[in-house]
Design a protein around this motif. Sequence first.
Motif, mmCIF file in Angstrom:
data_model
loop_
_atom_site.group_PDB
_atom_site.id
_atom_site.type_symbol
_atom_site.label_atom_id
_atom_site.label_comp_id
_atom_site.label_asym_id
_atom_site.label_seq_id
_atom_site.Cartn_x
_atom_site.Cartn_y
_atom_site.Cartn_z
ATOM 1 N N LEU A 132 0.832 -1.207 0.000
ATOM 2 C CA LEU A 132 0.000 0.000 0.000
ATOM 3 C C LEU A 132 0.867 1.258 0.000
ATOM 4 N N VAL A 133 2.001 1.216 0.677
ATOM 5 C CA VAL A 133 2.930 2.361 0.638
ATOM 6 C C VAL A 133 3.378 2.618 -0.797
ATOM 7 N N LYS A 134 3.654 1.551 -1.571
ATOM 8 C CA LYS A 134 4.035 1.717 -2.983
ATOM 9 C C LYS A 134 2.916 2.384 -3.775
ATOM 10 N N ILE A 135 1.679 1.982 -3.519
ATOM 11 C CA ILE A 135 0.541 2.592 -4.209
ATOM 12 C C ILE A 135 0.450 4.074 -3.868
ATOM 13 N N ILE A 136 0.608 4.407 -2.593
ATOM 14 C CA ILE A 136 0.552 5.813 -2.161
ATOM 15 C C ILE A 136 1.658 6.605 -2.867
ATOM 16 N N GLU A 137 2.853 6.051 -2.912
ATOM 17 C CA GLU A 137 3.975 6.730 -3.579
ATOM 18 C C GLU A 137 3.698 6.927 -5.058
ATOM 19 N N ARG A 138 3.180 5.879 -5.734
ATOM 20 C CA ARG A 138 2.879 5.995 -7.168
ATOM 21 C C ARG A 138 1.810 7.052 -7.431
ATOM 22 N N SER A 139 0.897 7.238 -6.504
ATOM 23 C CA SER A 139 -0.172 8.225 -6.696
ATOM 24 C C SER A 139 0.341 9.658 -6.577
ATOM 25 N N GLY A 140 1.498 9.808 -5.954
ATOM 26 C CA GLY A 140 2.029 11.148 -5.713
ATOM 27 C C GLY A 140 1.549 11.747 -4.401
ATOM 28 N N ALA A 141 0.674 11.042 -3.693
ATOM 29 C CA ALA A 141 0.190 11.522 -2.397
ATOM 30 C C ALA A 141 1.328 11.455 -1.380
ATOM 31 N N LYS A 142 1.194 12.235 -0.328
ATOM 32 C CA LYS A 142 2.179 12.237 0.756
ATOM 33 C C LYS A 142 1.682 11.308 1.857
ATOM 34 N N LEU A 143 2.526 10.374 2.276
ATOM 35 C CA LEU A 143 2.218 9.499 3.407
ATOM 36 C C LEU A 143 2.748 10.165 4.672
ATOM 37 N N VAL A 144 1.835 10.569 5.572
ATOM 38 C CA VAL A 144 2.282 11.220 6.804
ATOM 39 C C VAL A 144 2.696 10.207 7.862
ATOM 40 N N GLY A 145 2.184 8.985 7.759
ATOM 41 C CA GLY A 145 2.570 7.960 8.712
ATOM 42 C C GLY A 145 1.653 6.761 8.650
ATOM 43 N N LEU A 146 2.032 5.754 9.421
ATOM 44 C CA LEU A 146 1.275 4.515 9.526
ATOM 45 C C LEU A 146 1.005 4.256 10.995
ATOM 46 N N GLY A 147 -0.270 4.225 11.350
ATOM 47 C CA GLY A 147 -0.674 3.865 12.703
ATOM 48 C C GLY A 147 -1.174 2.437 12.705
ATOM 49 N N VAL A 148 -0.604 1.596 13.557
ATOM 50 C CA VAL A 148 -1.055 0.214 13.659
ATOM 51 C C VAL A 148 -1.526 -0.054 15.084
ATOM 52 N N ILE A 149 -2.572 -0.858 15.186
ATOM 53 C CA ILE A 149 -3.066 -1.211 16.513
ATOM 54 C C ILE A 149 -2.029 -2.056 17.234
ATOM 55 N N VAL A 150 -1.501 -3.079 16.554
ATOM 56 C CA VAL A 150 -0.521 -3.986 17.159
ATOM 57 C C VAL A 150 0.670 -4.153 16.226
ATOM 58 N N GLU A 151 1.855 -3.953 16.755
ATOM 59 C CA GLU A 151 3.082 -4.285 16.035
ATOM 60 C C GLU A 151 3.706 -5.495 16.714
ATOM 61 N N LYS A 152 3.929 -6.549 15.948
ATOM 62 C CA LYS A 152 4.658 -7.706 16.454
ATOM 63 C C LYS A 152 6.133 -7.437 16.159
ATOM 64 N N THR A 153 6.850 -6.962 17.179
ATOM 65 C CA THR A 153 8.230 -6.506 16.974
ATOM 66 C C THR A 153 9.214 -7.652 16.738
ATOM 67 N N PHE A 154 8.802 -8.882 16.998
ATOM 68 C CA PHE A 154 9.669 -10.028 16.743
ATOM 69 C C PHE A 154 9.636 -10.441 15.271
ATOM 70 N N GLN A 155 8.796 -9.792 14.483
ATOM 71 C CA GLN A 155 8.793 -9.982 13.039
ATOM 72 C C GLN A 155 9.289 -8.690 12.395
ATOM 73 N N ASN A 156 9.739 -8.744 11.149
ATOM 74 C CA ASN A 156 10.491 -7.647 10.543
ATOM 75 C C ASN A 156 9.678 -6.530 9.899
ATOM 76 N N GLY A 157 8.365 -6.638 9.823
ATOM 77 C CA GLY A 157 7.577 -5.653 9.088
ATOM 78 C C GLY A 157 7.785 -4.222 9.524
ATOM 79 N N GLY A 158 7.688 -3.974 10.813
ATOM 80 C CA GLY A 158 7.860 -2.613 11.327
ATOM 81 C C GLY A 158 9.248 -2.076 11.059
ATOM 82 N N LYS A 159 10.233 -2.906 11.292
ATOM 83 C CA LYS A 159 11.633 -2.503 11.058
ATOM 84 C C LYS A 159 11.854 -2.126 9.596
ATOM 85 N N LEU A 160 11.353 -2.953 8.677
ATOM 86 C CA LEU A 160 11.538 -2.684 7.251
ATOM 87 C C LEU A 160 10.853 -1.390 6.817
#
Length: 189
Positions: free
Chosen positions: A136-164
């Motif tokens: 979805l970040v790629k889609i936002i970038e392709r649209s030219g819109a500005k991504l101000v941030g990503l709010g997530v209810i739960v981040e599982k920090t033992f997996q790499n998604g948040g870090k990446l």
Amino acid sequence: MDKLKNKILEHGNVLSNDVLLLDGIINHRVEPKLMMEIGKEFARIFAGERITKVITIESSGIPAAFATAYELDVPMVFARRKKTLIADPDAYCERVPSFTKGIVTDLLVSKQYLSPDDSVLFIDDIIANGDAARGLVKIIERSGAKLVGLGVIVEKTFQNGGKLLREQGVRLEPLVRISSLHNGQITFE
């Protein structure tokens, strides 16, 4: 958000060392008052940003994104996971694997709902490996819109998604961080 942590402990179901089922509060059965509190918290965290839209991914992110958009008084847009007969043929599309679904799906956002004039806040339920979020970040970038941030209810920090995502320069704001599901126990950071 202590109330959210308590709800996770009460209703969360650890299926494995990698999978936490939250169907009882955010994915299948939704508690409206809790979602509205989550929306208020995301609105508070991202206060001061010029947000024109809240965006999410169908379907688990919709309740929290709706509550956040309501608090910010802006429209909400969600990326569809399936192309339908009436879908916009000129949509942004990104193919992504889903960790919890174990399949590859397309994310589709109609070009009429995302433009370079937009400043969007991405809200999601859980971040694990982050493949769908990065799509979805790629889609936002392709649209030219500005991504101000990503709010997530739960981040599982033992997996790499948040870090990446952070390495990509995305401002990621989780309400709850879970560092382990080892031996069926939910461990918060």
